[in-house]
Design a protein around this motif. Structure first.
Motif, mmCIF file in Angstrom:
data_model
loop_
_atom_site.group_PDB
_atom_site.id
_atom_site.type_symbol
_atom_site.label_atom_id
_atom_site.label_comp_id
_atom_site.label_asym_id
_atom_site.label_seq_id
_atom_site.Cartn_x
_atom_site.Cartn_y
_atom_site.Cartn_z
ATOM 1 N N PRO A 38 42.796 29.755 14.940
ATOM 2 C CA PRO A 38 42.280 30.131 13.620
ATOM 3 C C PRO A 38 40.926 29.494 13.308
ATOM 4 C CG PRO A 38 44.184 28.645 13.434
ATOM 5 C CD PRO A 38 44.094 29.064 14.865
ATOM 6 N N GLU A 39 40.661 28.302 13.858
ATOM 7 C CA GLU A 39 39.374 27.656 13.597
ATOM 8 C C GLU A 39 38.226 28.467 14.200
ATOM 9 O OE1 GLU A 39 41.959 26.042 14.984
ATOM 10 O OE2 GLU A 39 42.584 24.687 13.368
ATOM 11 N N LYS A 40 38.435 28.913 15.428
ATOM 12 C CA LYS A 40 37.389 29.722 16.073
ATOM 13 C C LYS A 40 37.209 31.049 15.338
ATOM 14 C CE LYS A 40 36.215 31.862 20.537
ATOM 15 N NZ LYS A 40 34.803 31.474 20.588
ATOM 16 N N THR A 41 38.322 31.647 14.888
ATOM 17 C CA THR A 41 38.234 32.898 14.125
ATOM 18 C C THR A 41 37.399 32.675 12.876
ATOM 19 O OG1 THR A 41 40.459 33.499 14.895
ATOM 20 C CG2 THR A 41 39.574 34.743 13.039
ATOM 21 N N ALA A 42 37.704 31.611 12.135
ATOM 22 C CA ALA A 42 36.984 31.329 10.890
ATOM 23 C C ALA A 42 35.507 31.043 11.149
ATOM 24 C CB ALA A 42 37.633 30.147 10.174
ATOM 25 N N ALA A 43 35.217 30.338 12.253
ATOM 26 C CA ALA A 43 33.837 29.963 12.554
ATOM 27 C C ALA A 43 32.964 31.168 12.886
ATOM 28 C CB ALA A 43 33.812 28.969 13.719
ATOM 29 N N SER A 44 33.588 32.254 13.347
ATOM 30 C CA SER A 44 32.807 33.443 13.736
ATOM 31 C C SER A 44 32.554 34.374 12.553
ATOM 32 C CB SER A 44 33.538 34.218 14.835
ATOM 33 O OG SER A 44 34.711 34.819 14.314
ATOM 34 N N MET A 45 33.143 34.051 11.389
ATOM 35 C CA MET A 45 33.077 34.956 10.238
ATOM 36 C C MET A 45 32.194 34.380 9.130
ATOM 37 S SD MET A 45 35.100 37.352 11.384
ATOM 38 C CE MET A 45 35.427 38.412 9.962
ATOM 39 N N LEU A 46 31.605 35.277 8.350
ATOM 40 C CA LEU A 46 30.900 34.939 7.125
ATOM 41 C C LEU A 46 31.563 35.789 6.050
ATOM 42 C CD1 LEU A 46 28.409 33.238 6.184
ATOM 43 C CD2 LEU A 46 27.053 35.322 6.411
ATOM 44 N N GLY A 47 32.657 35.280 5.501
ATOM 45 C CA GLY A 47 33.478 36.109 4.617
ATOM 46 C C GLY A 47 34.126 37.218 5.427
ATOM 47 N N GLU A 48 33.858 38.473 5.045
ATOM 48 C CA GLU A 48 34.392 39.620 5.795
ATOM 49 C C GLU A 48 33.507 39.995 6.974
ATOM 50 O OE1 GLU A 48 36.037 42.863 2.957
ATOM 51 O OE2 GLU A 48 34.281 42.015 1.961
ATOM 52 N N TRP A 49 32.372 39.336 7.118
ATOM 53 C CA TRP A 49 31.370 39.720 8.112
ATOM 54 C C TRP A 49 31.554 38.923 9.394
ATOM 55 C CZ3 TRP A 49 27.581 43.451 6.980
ATOM 56 C CH2 TRP A 49 27.560 43.883 5.652
ATOM 57 N N TYR A 50 31.348 39.597 10.535
ATOM 58 C CA TYR A 50 31.459 38.973 11.850
ATOM 59 C C TYR A 50 30.115 39.047 12.559
ATOM 60 C CZ TYR A 50 32.206 38.561 16.835
ATOM 61 O OH TYR A 50 32.080 38.179 18.155
ATOM 62 N N SER A 51 29.752 37.979 13.273
ATOM 63 C CA SER A 51 28.523 38.000 14.068
ATOM 64 C C SER A 51 28.832 37.944 15.550
ATOM 65 C CB SER A 51 27.628 36.807 13.724
ATOM 66 O OG SER A 51 26.488 36.818 14.585
ATOM 67 N N PRO A 52 28.300 38.914 16.320
ATOM 68 C CA PRO A 52 28.417 38.818 17.788
ATOM 69 C C PRO A 52 27.587 37.673 18.351
ATOM 70 C CG PRO A 52 27.862 41.068 17.082
ATOM 71 C CD PRO A 52 27.667 40.172 15.897
ATOM 72 N N GLY A 53 26.752 37.045 17.504
ATOM 73 C CA GLY A 53 25.960 35.907 17.953
ATOM 74 C C GLY A 53 24.615 36.280 18.518
ATOM 75 N N ASP A 54 24.177 37.506 18.278
ATOM 76 C CA ASP A 54 22.908 37.972 18.828
ATOM 77 C C ASP A 54 21.837 38.049 17.742
ATOM 78 O OD1 ASP A 54 24.068 38.255 21.323
ATOM 79 O OD2 ASP A 54 24.646 40.320 20.956
ATOM 80 N N ILE A 55 20.593 37.975 18.178
ATOM 81 C CA ILE A 55 19.446 38.029 17.279
ATOM 82 C C ILE A 55 18.827 39.430 17.343
ATOM 83 C CG2 ILE A 55 17.185 37.022 16.744
ATOM 84 C CD1 ILE A 55 19.524 35.076 16.442
ATOM 85 N N GLY A 56 18.504 39.991 16.185
ATOM 86 C CA GLY A 56 17.876 41.302 16.155
ATOM 87 C C GLY A 56 17.297 41.575 14.789
ATOM 88 N N TYR A 57 16.695 42.764 14.644
ATOM 89 C CA TYR A 57 16.176 43.162 13.332
ATOM 90 C C TYR A 57 16.458 44.648 13.110
ATOM 91 C CZ TYR A 57 12.193 45.180 15.855
ATOM 92 O OH TYR A 57 11.425 45.925 16.709
ATOM 93 N N LEU A 58 16.516 45.034 11.849
ATOM 94 C CA LEU A 58 16.673 46.435 11.470
ATOM 95 C C LEU A 58 15.314 46.988 11.058
ATOM 96 C CD1 LEU A 58 19.872 46.053 9.248
ATOM 97 C CD2 LEU A 58 19.784 47.077 11.527
ATOM 98 N N ASP A 59 15.002 48.215 11.482
ATOM 99 C CA ASP A 59 13.758 48.821 10.986
ATOM 100 C C ASP A 59 14.009 49.445 9.612
ATOM 101 O OD1 ASP A 59 14.914 51.341 11.351
ATOM 102 O OD2 ASP A 59 13.643 51.890 13.061
ATOM 103 N N GLU A 60 12.993 50.086 9.073
ATOM 104 C CA GLU A 60 13.091 50.637 7.711
ATOM 105 C C GLU A 60 14.186 51.698 7.594
ATOM 106 O OE1 GLU A 60 11.606 49.690 5.025
ATOM 107 O OE2 GLU A 60 10.014 48.369 5.772
ATOM 108 N N ASP A 61 14.515 52.360 8.721
ATOM 109 C CA ASP A 61 15.534 53.417 8.705
ATOM 110 C C ASP A 61 16.919 52.908 9.112
ATOM 111 O OD1 ASP A 61 13.676 55.453 7.962
ATOM 112 O OD2 ASP A 61 12.934 55.432 10.031
ATOM 113 N N GLY A 62 17.047 51.573 9.286
ATOM 114 C CA GLY A 62 18.355 51.007 9.594
ATOM 115 C C GLY A 62 18.708 51.005 11.063
#
Length: 495
Positions: A356-380
């Motif tokens: 459960p600790e690892k599960t909690a550490a990977s979440m930001l509330g309901e949001w999950y991060s694969p741990g990768d860096i990126g950006y969204l353009d103006e069209d998403g």
């Protein structure tokens, strides 16, 4: 027969038993009716061994009919199925089997494990071919390594409904994301089914009524021959495969008719823009890409024409998904600003089994991060900047440095070690180990051979360093944390 109104494999097989289901790697053909009979017998056999809803079964199986039977059998009787990479060492397999609490493990004859069943025949023997009672959906539980190097099971709640109630949602999602539809198509399996995407696409193909052709292994000419011979319409590949295809001489490439291809889906690693463009110049606009992870599933997707308009993108959020980019403090960033990718989906959540600790550490509330860096353009549309700092992706397979470092540090000649991924045109990244020898140890070819031999029983061969180099000192912070980014920068700057 029109299968578009039938809710998946079990219903299709009952209604059209003569329909071609599988052409195995040795050319053996199995109909939908024959496959369903084997699936049902194994389902009965698993229940006869005392397994009930929520229990775990594992498979250490090569691609082929047994691997397919296990996925489809567990999926209708509420079991978790854990496919295990048969390249792993005995100790790595044993760790996963113990962690997942597998009550039964089915193996191939070349991949036997203590207490395992060889193939599905023993489970099926003497069992009826009719459907089991009280059918309820199971799930595949994938094991994925965290940055600690120890694999964790990605476990989703069981749906609690019959498979037929889930299939329409699968069919809709696949239609939206990669234009796959129910019908008479042919799907080619090019990669080991112990990986999540090849396994899922094999399962999806059967739920769509498609025929599944299993390649013996990935060889560029073999794949082209199978595409031409069976008029393959769709397949799942990784970018390394495209790179190897493009290395074929022009006259060899031109010999094969690939005009039947409509969807070649790729994932698992970033695909260089030039490679993807060259494949589409050859095969036509048939490359569909999606980006996600074992935990998030298919989070972003892009179709061929959208990619051609925005080369390099991995797509927009898939149906039911939302995405955002955040900075180190968790604040959302505007379009064009790189940051950590977070996603959430209405399709459900996951947890890491027994952690459960690892599960909690990977979440930001309901949001999950694969741990990768990126950006969204103006069209998403999402553009990836880098895989997570420590992760090495080689040939579409995730490799975690900490696991390799731990193995090398067991050798008395190693004082310290840093493992990094170095860009490679064919594989995406190669594994390079930078070793600080212990006091009094002389580095050289003899030590290198000794260290590689030392890795043999500890970690799978695909994780072994392609190169071992020696350093007098490796950079660590005052708290003892290794700065892999600094090691990588220094290594690359040395040329």
């Amino acid at each position: 027969m029109d299968v578009s109104q039938l809710p998946g494999f079990y219903a299709i097989a009952a209604a059209d038993p003569g329909r071609l289901a599988v052409i195995d790697s040795d050319g053996t053909r199995t109909s939908y009716g024959e496959l369903l009979a084997r699936v049902n017998r194994v389902s009965h056999g698993l229940r006869a061994r005392g397994l009930g809803t929520g229990d775990v079964v594992a498979g250490v199986l090569p691609n082929g009919i047994d691997a397919i039977v296990m996925v489809m059998a567990t999926a209708q009787i509420g079991l978790y199925y854990v496919p295990i990479n048969w390249h792993l060492t005995a100790s790595e397999v044993a760790y996963i089997l113990a962690d997942c609490d597998a009550k039964i493990v089915v193996t191939g004859p070349d991949h036997a494990v203590p207490g395992g069943e060889i193939g599905t025949a023993g489970l099926a023997e003497g069992q009826p071919t009719g459907a089991p009672g009280e059918r309820t959906s199971g799930a595949v539980m994938w094991y994925t390594s965290g940055t600690t190097g120890f694999p964790k099971g990605v476990q989703r709640p069981l749906p609690g409904v019959a498979p037929e109630q889930l299939v329409p949602a699968y069919q809709w999602f696949l239609g939206e994301v990669v234009d796959l539809k129910p019908g008479d198509d042919v799907h080619l399996v090019t990669s080991p089914m112990y990986h999540s995407a090849p396994c899922a696409h094999t399962q999806f193909a059967l739920h769509l009524g498609h025929a599944v052709v299993v390649a013996p292994k990935f060889e560029p000419v073999t794949i082209l021959e199978l595409v031409e011979r069976y008029r393959v319409n769709n397949a799942m590949m990784v970018p390394t495969m495209f790179h190897r295809m493009l290395q074929l001489p022009e006259e060899v490439r031109g010999k094969y008719d690939v005009s039947s291809l409509r969807q070649v889906i790729h994932t698992a690693a970033a695909c260089p823009v030039a490679v993807k463009q060259q494949i589409m110049d050859w095969w036509g606009p048939v490359l569909y890409e999606y980006y996600g992870s074992t935990e998030s599933a298919i989070a972003f997707a892009v179709k061929p024409h959208d990619w051609l308009a925005r080369p390099g993108t991995v797509g927009r959020p898939a149906p039911t998904f939302e995405a955002k980019i955040v900075d180190e403090d968790g604040a959302e960033l505007p379009p064009g600003e790189p940051g950590l990718i977070y996603v959430k989906s209405a399709m459900g959540t996951f947890e890491y089994r027994k952690d459960p600790e690892k599960t909690a550490a990977s979440m930001l509330g309901e949001w999950y991060s694969p741990g990768d860096i990126g950006y969204l353009d103006e069209d998403g549309y999402l553009f990836l900047c880098d895989r997570r700092t420590d992760l090495i992706v080689s040939g579409g397979v995730n490799i975690y440095p900490a696991e390799i470092e731990a193995a090398l540090l067991e050798h008395p000649a190693v004082a310290d070690v840093a493992v990094i991924g170095v860009p490679d045109e064919e594989w995406g990244h190669n594994v390079v180990a930078l070793v600080q020898p212990a006091a009094g140890v002389t580095p050289g070819p003899g030590l290198t051979a000794e260290l590689l031999e030392h890795c043999g029983p500890r970690i799978a061969r695909f994780k072994h360093p392609k190169e071992i180099e020696y350093r007098s000192l490796l950079p660590r912070t005052p708290t003892g944390k290794l700065s892999r980014s600094k090691v990588r920068e220094d290594y690359l700057s040395e040329g």
